[in-house]
Design an enzyme around this catalytic site. Sequence first.
Site, short mmCIF file in Angstrom:
data_model
loop_
_atom_site.label_atom_id
_atom_site.label_comp_id
_atom_site.label_asym_id
_atom_site.label_seq_id
_atom_site.Cartn_x
_atom_site.Cartn_y
_atom_site.Cartn_z
N ASP A 535 0.87 -1.18 0.00
CA ASP A 535 0.00 0.00 0.00
C ASP A 535 0.90 1.23 0.00
OD1 ASP A 535 -1.65 2.13 0.66
OD2 ASP A 535 -2.85 0.98 2.11
N HIS A 536 0.89 1.94 -1.12
CA HIS A 536 1.84 3.05 -1.25
C HIS A 536 1.49 4.24 -0.36
CE1 HIS A 536 5.21 5.03 -2.83
NE2 HIS A 536 5.09 4.74 -4.11
#
Length: 563
Positions: A535-536
């Site tokens: 999850d950036h």
Amino acid sequence: MSKMTVTVPDIGGAENVEIIEINVAVGDSLEAEQEILVLETDKATMEIPCPQAGTVAALLVSVGDKVSEGSAIIELETSAAATAAEESVLADTSGASLVETTADVTASTAEQVQAGMPDQAVAEQLIDLVVPDLGGASEVTVIELAVDKGASVDAEDSLIVLESDKASMDIPAPAAGIVTEFLINVGDKVKEGQVYARLKTSGADNSSPAAADAGTAVAKTAEQPAAQAAAPVSSLSSASAPALAPAIKSVQKADDAVDSHSVYAGPSSRRLARQLGVNLAKVKGTGVRGRVTKDDIRDYVKALVQQAESGAVAVSGGSGIPPIPAVDFAQFGEIDLQPMSKIKKVTAANMSRAWLNVPHVTQFDEADITDLDAFRASMKAEAEKAGVKLTPLPFLVKAAAKALQLEPSFNVSLHHDGEHIVHKHYVHIGIACDTPNGLMVPVLRDADKKGIYQIASEVNELIEKARNGKLKPNEMQGGCFTISSLGAIGGTGFTPIVNAPEVAILGVSRAQMKPVWNGTEFVPRNMLPLAVSYDHRAINGADCGRFFTTLVGLIADVRRLIL
Ligand code: CAO
């Protein structure tokens, strides 16, 4: 109980008009003014209302039939408590006179109410409804009368729809009451301040907040003597008239509104769509010439509700995402339709949620598992004696747990307040597991504190429970990081979806022998393809680089797991 035949009323001289929609069925209980059917000439559509309350005993026409004034359309069973006025109606089965007689009944009932209940009679008031501020437009077109003459409306109910070249406007009722008359027709041009309808209010505290001024005006009249209250509409001062103009409920030229107006549908269908917040442009019309019927709107809403309740994947839109069009697959060949298992539906909903919410990045690498595999092979017999099946998986679980400890930026979740990061001081690893009912993810607790045999034994136990449908809810909760292994099945790589609220997942593909350059020569090594999706929002590329390098190093040299 008595029976009456309802006939087509005066339809402006039109003859042999086609019935394009029937909105009642035998056994339906109808209220007075409820729509029975819709007629269409080449110029207009007309809704034929029921002249009085009752139950439909027989349908005398079908869609496609041609009717004229006086044609019988339904048999209506009315209650024994029908008034004398209603009974006189039974003698005359002309639709036009039915309507007139009903109007008389209403009037006489109103008179009785006034005589018997003076307070209420005093409160009753006929008010002019005027076109409100049009936001600068000098003249706008009436594109719809949202209710019929004689309809009871609540405050804020839409009465008419206006359209300028920039916007369409729903004009709501300023107070509850009965619309006694419309002074405009669809297609008319109207101006701000123009009286467009008359509303008989009860005088109760029923005005809309949006029309607080109007409410005050109504309340004020309620205190006036009966004679004054009964004064004709024209006696309302011009000063009070603008006060009765409600705030415009919606001024917009949204695509939805434009599309809805270009849809082929009658006023009552449009009204229903507006009440339910349905964009008519999205509803498939099944009526004559594709006309959208009320049933179409109900079916559309029903399908959406069922979909939401089942947690099914939004195959048809959601979050403003264009829907995937429905396809009749049977037209291309034989098919059969099987219901999705509960687990499949939940998985589908979870996957969509994660896919839509999490900005995913996937990074790839290969781990050299030549030594791990040799070690595993040497321990296999001993493991079996201890009742443990030793695949590469428990080593990967242990390596992931260690990597999470060494790179704590991966052992986090985003707090739901959007302002904090939750750092976890425990290491629970989820294992994606293929079961006959679908994908399940049991969670191994405290993987960092357990040895390989214990991990293997507990993971196998969890897998068995998952496949036998025996997992408890708490055995599927609390994961920090998930491993999805397709190694036993095949493939050279894939991009797993983050199991939110976790922030990363490891995808394991099938190991294979490859020639690897060791600086002086190519040597055969057993290489395990790995992918980490993250999850950036929570993890940066550099964090992933560090975590992944650490993980690959631990897998390549499992001795480091005990350090
Ligand atoms: N490369 C080569 N061989 C592998 C391997 C890999 N990466 N991973 C496992 N194998 C071998 C095992 O060693 C075993 O062979 P041996 O008996 O000779 O040792 C064989 O494949 C079968 O392994 P397994 O499937 O019984 O056990 P596992 O521990 O590897 O996997 C589990 C367990 C639950 C992860 C797996 O059965 C499963 O369900 N995988 C599917 C997960 C899934 O659906 N993921 C997709 C989710 S969407 O992202």
